[in-house]
Motif scaffolding. Structure first.
Motif, PDB file in Angstrom:
ATOM      1  N   UNK A  48       0.731  -1.141  -0.013  1.00 36.02           N
ATOM      2  CA  UNK A  48      -0.189   0.018   0.049  1.00 36.02           C
ATOM      3  C   UNK A  48       0.939   1.289  -0.161  1.00 36.02           C
ATOM      4  N   UNK A  49       2.141   0.894  -0.152  1.00 35.77           N
ATOM      5  CA  UNK A  49       2.992   2.126  -0.179  1.00 35.77           C
ATOM      6  C   UNK A  49       3.512   2.377  -1.635  1.00 35.77           C
ATOM      7  N   UNK A  50       3.046   3.550  -1.844  1.00 35.69           N
ATOM      8  CA  UNK A  50       3.530   3.841  -3.500  1.00 35.69           C
ATOM      9  C   UNK A  50       4.844   3.887  -3.808  1.00 35.69           C
ATOM     10  N   UNK A  51       5.761   3.029  -4.086  1.00 40.61           N
ATOM     11  CA  UNK A  51       6.832   2.865  -4.545  1.00 40.61           C
ATOM     12  C   UNK A  51       8.014   3.470  -3.687  1.00 40.61           C
ATOM     13  N   UNK A  52       7.813   3.391  -2.474  1.00 42.33           N
ATOM     14  CA  UNK A  52       8.641   3.876  -1.516  1.00 42.33           C
ATOM     15  C   UNK A  52       8.662   5.476  -1.501  1.00 42.33           C
ATOM     16  N   UNK A  72      10.494  -7.945   1.759  1.00 45.65           N
ATOM     17  CA  UNK A  72       9.818  -6.667   1.298  1.00 45.65           C
ATOM     18  C   UNK A  72       8.861  -7.004   0.225  1.00 45.65           C
ATOM     19  N   UNK A  73       7.824  -6.292   0.087  1.00 45.42           N
ATOM     20  CA  UNK A  73       6.809  -6.229  -1.033  1.00 45.42           C
ATOM     21  C   UNK A  73       6.935  -4.971  -1.603  1.00 45.42           C
ATOM     22  N   UNK A  74       6.837  -5.180  -2.988  1.00 42.81           N
ATOM     23  CA  UNK A  74       6.761  -3.784  -4.017  1.00 42.81           C
ATOM     24  C   UNK A  74       7.843  -2.847  -3.635  1.00 42.81           C
ATOM     25  N   UNK A  75       7.587  -1.552  -3.005  1.00 42.46           N
ATOM     26  CA  UNK A  75       8.268  -0.800  -2.584  1.00 42.46           C
ATOM     27  C   UNK A  75       9.174  -1.210  -1.714  1.00 42.46           C
ATOM     28  N   UNK A 128      16.530 -13.906   1.946  1.00 37.73           N
ATOM     29  CA  UNK A 128      15.713 -12.825   1.344  1.00 37.73           C
ATOM     30  C   UNK A 128      14.487 -13.109   0.652  1.00 37.73           C
ATOM     31  N   UNK A 129      13.426 -12.754   1.058  1.00 38.27           N
ATOM     32  CA  UNK A 129      12.066 -12.750   0.477  1.00 38.27           C
ATOM     33  C   UNK A 129      11.870 -11.678  -0.407  1.00 38.27           C
ATOM     34  N   UNK A 130      11.655 -11.838  -1.685  1.00 41.86           N
ATOM     35  CA  UNK A 130      11.163 -10.513  -2.365  1.00 41.86           C
ATOM     36  C   UNK A 130       9.690 -10.663  -2.982  1.00 41.86           C
ATOM     37  N   UNK A 131       8.675  -9.911  -2.637  1.00 37.50           N
ATOM     38  CA  UNK A 131       7.230 -10.119  -3.028  1.00 37.50           C
ATOM     39  C   UNK A 131       7.044  -8.976  -4.143  1.00 37.50           C
ATOM     40  N   UNK A 132       7.010  -9.465  -5.197  1.00 40.99           N
ATOM     41  CA  UNK A 132       6.687  -8.517  -6.347  1.00 40.99           C
ATOM     42  C   UNK A 132       7.694  -7.076  -6.294  1.00 40.99           C
ATOM     43  N   UNK A 133       8.801  -7.374  -6.126  1.00 38.25           N
ATOM     44  CA  UNK A 133       9.547  -6.153  -5.823  1.00 38.25           C
ATOM     45  C   UNK A 133       9.772  -5.105  -6.905  1.00 38.25           C
ATOM     46  N   UNK A 134      10.078  -3.860  -6.597  1.00 41.70           N
ATOM     47  CA  UNK A 134      10.228  -2.835  -7.423  1.00 41.70           C
ATOM     48  C   UNK A 134      11.895  -2.789  -7.967  1.00 41.70           C
ATOM     49  N   UNK A 135      12.093  -3.518  -8.828  1.00 43.23           N
ATOM     50  CA  UNK A 135      13.155  -3.886  -9.060  1.00 43.23           C
ATOM     51  C   UNK A 135      14.306  -3.057 -10.430  1.00 43.23           C
ATOM     52  N   UNK A 136      13.210  -2.606 -11.365  1.00 41.67           N
ATOM     53  CA  UNK A 136      13.714  -2.094 -12.500  1.00 41.67           C
ATOM     54  C   UNK A 136      12.286  -1.523 -13.239  1.00 41.67           C
ATOM     55  N   UNK A 155      18.278   0.951  -8.963  1.00 41.96           N
ATOM     56  CA  UNK A 155      17.476  -0.374  -9.963  1.00 41.96           C
ATOM     57  C   UNK A 155      18.129  -1.487  -9.198  1.00 41.96           C
ATOM     58  N   UNK A 156      17.859  -2.041  -8.158  1.00 41.55           N
ATOM     59  CA  UNK A 156      18.295  -3.235  -7.515  1.00 41.55           C
ATOM     60  C   UNK A 156      18.551  -4.382  -8.624  1.00 41.55           C
TER      61      UNK A 156
END
Length: 226
Positions: free
Chosen positions: A20-24, A92-95, A119-127, A171-172
């Motif tokens: 629910x956090x818009x992209x950090x 972390x999820x998304x942002x 590390x668990x990434x849930x639909x991460x903002x990666x690129x 861009x992780x």
């Protein structure tokens, strides 16, 4: 901690909120409380949620360093929290996935990945590769809908956007293989109609190529935030 069995050391799950956090750039740490309680119960672990600073008031990688500060605090107080410091997962999820993946890149570049077991990434903002595609190349309507906005989010986090196109913190997912192969073992979750699915699948393939992937899961029939 006083209610725990003295001899038992629990694994720790350190989380960066995001869906629910818009992209950090917006949101509150409390928004994650309900599902973090479920995680604590289902995984039988101690959960910590890091209230990192948001952009554009602060620039990348400030929030990632905030997350690392939270991780270090847990490590330093492992006995106080009855934590097994050899079983720490960051997630972390998304942002929030952007925060966690960037923090992992920082730790790897500093030779400190040993602090984290997984590390668990849930639909991460990666690129923002999706934003560079034509509509006809996109696989679902959510990609078409979000593509114009993805790059603008990164611009809000950048100090000098044009010079940071290869920045592994902005861009992780673009991190080089030297750092990638030093990351903790990583599991990736995304969904069938997720506008970040493409980036997460690419990231998972790269992790697999350097033997850092636990597994990837694509939830059928769902979109971002499922």
């Amino acid at each position: 901690p006083k209610t725990l069995v003295p001899w038992y050391k629990a694994p720790a799950y350190i989380h960066a909120y995001g869906m629910l956090n818009g992209g950090g750039i917006s949101g509150r740490v409390e928004e994650a409380n309900n599902y973090l309680c479920a995680i604590a119960l289902n995984l039988n672990c101690v959960v910590f949620s890091v209230d990192y600073r948001l952009g554009p008031e602060v620039k990348c990688p400030t929030g990632m360093h905030d997350f690392i500060d939270g991780l270090e605090d847990v490590v330093n107080k492992a006995d106080q929290f009855s934590i097994d410091s050899s079983r720490i997962c960051i997630a972390g999820d998304s942002g929030g996935g952007w925060i966690v993946a960037g923090a992992a890149n920082i730790l790897a570049s500093e030779g400190r990945s040993h602090l984290v077991k997984a590390m668990f990434i849930y639909s991460g903002m990666l690129s923002d590769e999706t934003s560079k595609l034509e509509d006809s190349q996109m696989s679902n309507p959510f990609e078409v809908w979000m593509a114009p906005y993805l790059t603008s989010i990164y611009k809000l986090h950048a100090k000098d956007f044009q010079k940071q196109q290869s920045d592994p913190f902005l861009y992780p997912g673009r991190v080089n293989d030297v750092i990638l192969e030093k990351l903790p073992m990583t599991a990736v979750w995304t969904s069938e109609f997720d506008f970040y699915r493409r980036d997460n699948e690419t990231y998972a393939k790269r992790l697999q190529s350097v033997a850092r992937l636990i597994d990837i899961s694509v939830m059928p029939g769902m979109s971002h935030g499922y």
